[in-house]
Scaffold this motif. Structure first.
Motif, PDB file in Angstrom:
ATOM      1  N   ILE A  89       0.823  -1.226   0.000  1.00 39.93           N
ATOM      2  CA  ILE A  89       0.000   0.000   0.000  1.00 39.93           C
ATOM      3  C   ILE A  89       0.855   1.273   0.000  1.00 39.93           C
ATOM      4  O   ILE A  89       0.642   2.146  -0.836  1.00 39.93           O
ATOM      5  CB  ILE A  89      -1.018  -0.021   1.165  1.00 39.93           C
ATOM      6  N   PRO A  90       1.847   1.378   0.904  1.00 46.79           N
ATOM      7  CA  PRO A  90       2.692   2.584   0.841  1.00 46.79           C
ATOM      8  C   PRO A  90       3.422   2.706  -0.491  1.00 46.79           C
ATOM      9  O   PRO A  90       3.536   3.815  -1.034  1.00 46.79           O
ATOM     10  CB  PRO A  90       3.696   2.379   1.977  1.00 46.79           C
ATOM     11  N   ALA A 112       1.031   3.986  -2.881  1.00 48.52           N
ATOM     12  CA  ALA A 112       0.675   5.370  -2.573  1.00 48.52           C
ATOM     13  C   ALA A 112       1.745   6.336  -3.069  1.00 48.52           C
ATOM     14  O   ALA A 112       1.458   7.304  -3.789  1.00 48.52           O
ATOM     15  CB  ALA A 112       0.474   5.535  -1.068  1.00 48.52           C
ATOM     16  N   VAL A 113       3.000   6.050  -2.714  1.00 50.32           N
ATOM     17  CA  VAL A 113       4.086   6.953  -3.125  1.00 50.32           C
ATOM     18  C   VAL A 113       4.292   6.880  -4.638  1.00 50.32           C
ATOM     19  O   VAL A 113       4.433   7.893  -5.315  1.00 50.32           O
ATOM     20  CB  VAL A 113       5.396   6.602  -2.383  1.00 50.32           C
ATOM     21  N   LEU A 172       1.491   8.703  -6.328  1.00 45.40           N
ATOM     22  CA  LEU A 172       1.678  10.159  -6.202  1.00 45.40           C
ATOM     23  C   LEU A 172       2.723  10.643  -7.193  1.00 45.40           C
ATOM     24  O   LEU A 172       2.530  11.668  -7.854  1.00 45.40           O
ATOM     25  CB  LEU A 172       2.140  10.504  -4.783  1.00 45.40           C
ATOM     26  N   SER A 173       3.849   9.898  -7.291  1.00 44.22           N
ATOM     27  CA  SER A 173       4.921  10.317  -8.202  1.00 44.22           C
ATOM     28  C   SER A 173       4.408  10.373  -9.631  1.00 44.22           C
ATOM     29  O   SER A 173       4.657  11.347 -10.357  1.00 44.22           O
ATOM     30  CB  SER A 173       6.100   9.357  -8.145  1.00 44.22           C
ATOM     31  N   PHE A 194       2.074  13.343 -10.045  1.00 45.30           N
ATOM     32  CA  PHE A 194       2.797  14.612 -10.145  1.00 45.30           C
ATOM     33  C   PHE A 194       3.524  14.707 -11.480  1.00 45.30           C
ATOM     34  O   PHE A 194       3.568  15.778 -12.094  1.00 45.30           O
ATOM     35  CB  PHE A 194       3.811  14.746  -9.000  1.00 45.30           C
ATOM     36  N   LEU A 238       1.051  15.562 -14.036  1.00 43.16           N
ATOM     37  CA  LEU A 238       0.642  16.954 -13.820  1.00 43.16           C
ATOM     38  C   LEU A 238       1.669  17.918 -14.399  1.00 43.16           C
ATOM     39  O   LEU A 238       1.334  18.878 -15.108  1.00 43.16           O
ATOM     40  CB  LEU A 238       0.489  17.193 -12.313  1.00 43.16           C
ATOM     41  N   LEU A 239       2.939  17.625 -14.137  1.00 43.89           N
ATOM     42  CA  LEU A 239       4.007  18.495 -14.646  1.00 43.89           C
ATOM     43  C   LEU A 239       4.080  18.427 -16.157  1.00 43.89           C
ATOM     44  O   LEU A 239       4.328  19.429 -16.816  1.00 43.89           O
ATOM     45  CB  LEU A 239       5.355  18.098 -14.034  1.00 43.89           C
ATOM     46  N   ALA A 254       1.315  20.485 -17.392  1.00 46.68           N
ATOM     47  CA  ALA A 254       1.607  21.901 -17.130  1.00 46.68           C
ATOM     48  C   ALA A 254       2.640  22.434 -18.104  1.00 46.68           C
ATOM     49  O   ALA A 254       2.539  23.568 -18.567  1.00 46.68           O
ATOM     50  CB  ALA A 254       2.090  22.068 -15.697  1.00 46.68           C
ATOM     51  N   SER A 255       3.637  21.584 -18.439  1.00 48.99           N
ATOM     52  CA  SER A 255       4.681  22.075 -19.342  1.00 48.99           C
ATOM     53  C   SER A 255       4.109  22.327 -20.730  1.00 48.99           C
ATOM     54  O   SER A 255       4.622  23.152 -21.484  1.00 48.99           O
ATOM     55  CB  SER A 255       5.847  21.088 -19.404  1.00 48.99           C
ATOM     56  N   ILE A 269       0.816  23.292 -21.186  1.00 47.37           N
ATOM     57  CA  ILE A 269      -0.057  24.464 -21.040  1.00 47.37           C
ATOM     58  C   ILE A 269       0.768  25.754 -20.923  1.00 47.37           C
ATOM     59  O   ILE A 269       0.472  26.756 -21.558  1.00 47.37           O
ATOM     60  CB  ILE A 269      -0.954  24.318 -19.780  1.00 47.37           C
ATOM     61  N   PHE A 270       1.819  25.671 -20.099  1.00 46.03           N
ATOM     62  CA  PHE A 270       2.586  26.893 -19.822  1.00 46.03           C
ATOM     63  C   PHE A 270       3.825  26.994 -20.687  1.00 46.03           C
ATOM     64  O   PHE A 270       4.812  27.596 -20.307  1.00 46.03           O
ATOM     65  CB  PHE A 270       2.977  26.943 -18.348  1.00 46.03           C
ATOM     66  N   HIS A 271       3.792  26.340 -21.860  1.00 50.01           N
ATOM     67  CA  HIS A 271       4.971  26.377 -22.714  1.00 50.01           C
ATOM     68  C   HIS A 271       5.202  27.789 -23.247  1.00 50.01           C
ATOM     69  O   HIS A 271       4.287  28.439 -23.731  1.00 50.01           O
ATOM     70  CB  HIS A 271       4.791  25.416 -23.889  1.00 50.01           C
ATOM     71  N   VAL A 272       6.435  28.268 -23.104  1.00 48.76           N
ATOM     72  CA  VAL A 272       6.774  29.594 -23.628  1.00 48.76           C
ATOM     73  C   VAL A 272       7.701  29.413 -24.813  1.00 48.76           C
ATOM     74  O   VAL A 272       8.717  28.713 -24.715  1.00 48.76           O
ATOM     75  CB  VAL A 272       7.485  30.450 -22.552  1.00 48.76           C
ATOM     76  N   PHE A 286      -0.242   6.254   7.018  1.00 47.45           N
ATOM     77  CA  PHE A 286       1.204   6.028   6.943  1.00 47.45           C
ATOM     78  C   PHE A 286       1.952   7.345   7.147  1.00 47.45           C
ATOM     79  O   PHE A 286       2.466   7.936   6.197  1.00 47.45           O
ATOM     80  CB  PHE A 286       1.676   5.362   5.646  1.00 47.45           C
ATOM     81  N   LEU A 300       5.715   7.986   6.058  1.00 45.14           N
ATOM     82  CA  LEU A 300       6.114   8.350   4.691  1.00 45.14           C
ATOM     83  C   LEU A 300       6.215   9.862   4.505  1.00 45.14           C
ATOM     84  O   LEU A 300       6.546  10.336   3.412  1.00 45.14           O
ATOM     85  CB  LEU A 300       5.100   7.810   3.678  1.00 45.14           C
ATOM     86  N   LEU A 323       8.793  15.021  -2.449  1.00 46.61           N
ATOM     87  CA  LEU A 323       8.155  14.871  -3.762  1.00 46.61           C
ATOM     88  C   LEU A 323       7.247  16.061  -4.068  1.00 46.61           C
ATOM     89  O   LEU A 323       7.308  16.667  -5.140  1.00 46.61           O
ATOM     90  CB  LEU A 323       7.345  13.571  -3.739  1.00 46.61           C
ATOM     91  N   LEU A 352       6.375  23.381 -10.921  1.00 48.68           N
ATOM     92  CA  LEU A 352       5.109  23.901 -11.439  1.00 48.68           C
ATOM     93  C   LEU A 352       5.071  25.423 -11.338  1.00 48.68           C
ATOM     94  O   LEU A 352       4.711  26.119 -12.298  1.00 48.68           O
ATOM     95  CB  LEU A 352       3.956  23.280 -10.639  1.00 48.68           C
ATOM     96  N   MET A 405       7.201  27.052 -13.992  1.00 52.62           N
ATOM     97  CA  MET A 405       6.555  27.078 -15.314  1.00 52.62           C
ATOM     98  C   MET A 405       5.462  28.132 -15.385  1.00 52.62           C
ATOM     99  O   MET A 405       5.348  28.877 -16.355  1.00 52.62           O
ATOM    100  CB  MET A 405       5.942  25.711 -15.602  1.00 52.62           C
ATOM    101  N   LYS A 420       5.271  31.716 -17.735  1.00 50.65           N
ATOM    102  CA  LYS A 420       4.228  32.009 -18.701  1.00 50.65           C
ATOM    103  C   LYS A 420       3.417  33.237 -18.289  1.00 50.65           C
ATOM    104  O   LYS A 420       3.162  34.129 -19.089  1.00 50.65           O
ATOM    105  CB  LYS A 420       3.302  30.795 -18.807  1.00 50.65           C
TER     106      LYS A 420
END
Lengths: 268, 196
Positions: free
Chosen positions: A9-10, A13-14, A17-18, A21, A24-25, A28-29, A31-34, B69, B72, B79, B87, B90, B94
């Protein structure tokens, strides 16, 4: 099973999350591309990278950015050599403009290498900074116009071209790019920019009368006008008791250096 | 409420200053304190990131980790902070190019700043926070203000050192560390009378 789950489970979970993220990045890169012009990076590699500010922009990056819209700004950077200038002009697709390269010169000869043995007005033991020293009666040196030898200009030079020799700042002409960062650092206004082709210059800035200069310094210009009379090109004039060489007329014959009784005129 | 806010601010920004009494964030404290203007830039960037990271880490902690947990915490916080800084960078590039240009060079430095992680870690365990999201965010803000105060004060000290004729063996880092110690002692000495 119980212990297996307590690990799984941990990890999930980690790991989850990674990945979350990461995604997400990635989004975002997008969307926010310049959009940046790739040429900026190329130009930047050819610029000196000293961020001296001599061009009037905050640093080399800012100049690279400005060059894209106005290639005439290329002449503003005095630290470029011919090769770099041509390469940047090539990137920009323009013809390189030729500019006269300059060289900083300290208008103080340091009493012919004897500055440290000269009489002092008082013993200075304050901040090791030329401006602070010169605020106290123009500095400790007997000559009001001379270099204080504390080296504030050394700290300003982004190229490490200045050094102290026998208590006076000296420019290394191989390292100097003529950016002019040092000029403002000298409270005595001793540093000037000369064309790099200059052969001789007057290493003195004293506007005192000859008698006063003579008593304070072994090498100061006393305004005797010998150089003015001997110069075949008429390139030297004595103004306010100080010889001034017109670098445009000077041919570098060296006659003035030989004739000067005070050895104030030195090869640059 | 106001008393709580004041307590958090004074205990984190002044009495328990992250640099001077907890010796956190020493790398940027020594590295970016050479002139007051860059020090202030770094301080503002840290304030920006620390406030946002404390908000984000508290939410993650509350939703995901609490009572399940908690061990952690450190891994997850690293992270979260690293992704958050990326984020923010970026978004600033912009949306607010001017702010990006003034903070841009400091932002990547902050990703691995231990003070940011410490603020996030402390905020979830500190009793005065009392499990409140707003207090946790304010905790991060106060800690960063404390960091800014420390770095700006010290940049002034360093400006004076630069002008002095320091004995050769002490030039550079040695004299900077000695002075940092003296400033920390003064700071703690002035505030040691305050107790909460």
């Amino acid at each position: 099973m119980e212990s297996f789950l307590s690990i799984l489970i941990p990890v999930l979970a980690v790991g989850g999350l990674s990945i979350l993220f990461g995604l997400l990045l990635a989004v975002a890169s997008k969307i926010f591309h310049v959009h940046t012009d790739e040429r900026i990076h190329e130009i930047r590699t050819h610029l000196p990278g000293a961020n001296c500010g001599g061009c009037g922009y905050p640093g080399c990056d800012a100049l690279a950015d400005a060059l894209l819209t106005n290639d005439e700004l290329l002449c503003r950077c005095s630290a470029l050599n011919e090769d770099q200038r041509n390469k940047i002009a090539e990137i920009l697709g323009s013809t390189p403009s030729h500019t006269e390269s300059k060289l900083a010169f300290v208008r103080c000869g340091g009493c012919n290498g004897n500055a440290k043995n000269q009489k002092k007005k008082y013993l200075y033991s304050g901040l090791a900074d030329c401006t602070s020293a010169s605020l106290l009666g123009g500095g400790a040196g007997a000559c009001y116009y001379g270099c204080t030898g504390l080296g504030s200009c050394l700290k300003k030079c982004p190229f490490g071209a200045l050094s102290l020799k026998n208590g006076v700042a000296v420019v290394d002409r191989n390292k100097c790019t003529g950016c002019g960062s040092c000029i403002a650092a000298c409270p005595k206004g001793l540093i000037v920019l000369l064309p790099k082709t200059s052969a001789y210059a007057v290493a003195c800035a004293s506007l005192d009368r000859g008698v006063v200069t003579k008593s304070a310094c072994d090498a100061g210009c006393i305004g005797c006008r010998i150089c003015e009379k001997c110069c075949p090109e008429g390139a030297i004039r004595v103004e306010n008791g100080l010889a001034v060489i017109d670098q445009g007329k000077c041919t570098g014959c060296g006659l003035c250096q030989n004739k000067c009784p005070r050895s104030s005129i030195v090869p640059v | 409420m106001i008393f709580d806010i004041l307590t958090i601010f004074l205990s984190v920004a002044l009495v328990g200053n992250y640099v001077f009494s907890q010796t956190l964030g020493i790398c940027p404290f020594l590295g970016v304190s050479s002139s007051p203007s860059t020090a202030l830039g770094m301080g503002l960037a840290v304030t920006f990131v620390m406030t946002l990271s404390n908000a984000a880490t508290y939410l993650i902690f509350d939703l995901l980790l609490r009572d399940r947990f908690e061990y952690l915490q450190t891994v997850v916080f690293i992270l979260v902070i690293a992704s958050l800084v990326q984020l923010i960078e970026m978004m600033l590039k912009k949306l607010l190019p001017t702010l990006y240009r003034s903070l841009g060079i400091y932002l990547p430095l902050i990703t691995t700043n231990c003070a940011v992680l410490a603020a996030a870690n402390n905020a979830v365990s500190d009793e005065s926070i009392n499990g409140s999201f707003l207090f946790s965010t304010f905790y991060g803000f106060s800690a960063a203000i404390g960091f800014t105060i420390a770095i700006v004060i010290f940049s002034g000290v360093r400006a004076r050192i630069d002008e002095e004729d320091v004995p050769k063996p002490f030039r550079g880092t040695p004299i900077t560390l000695i002075c940092a110690g003296i400033v920390a002692m003064i700071f703690n000495g002035l505030l040691s009378g305050i107790r909460f």
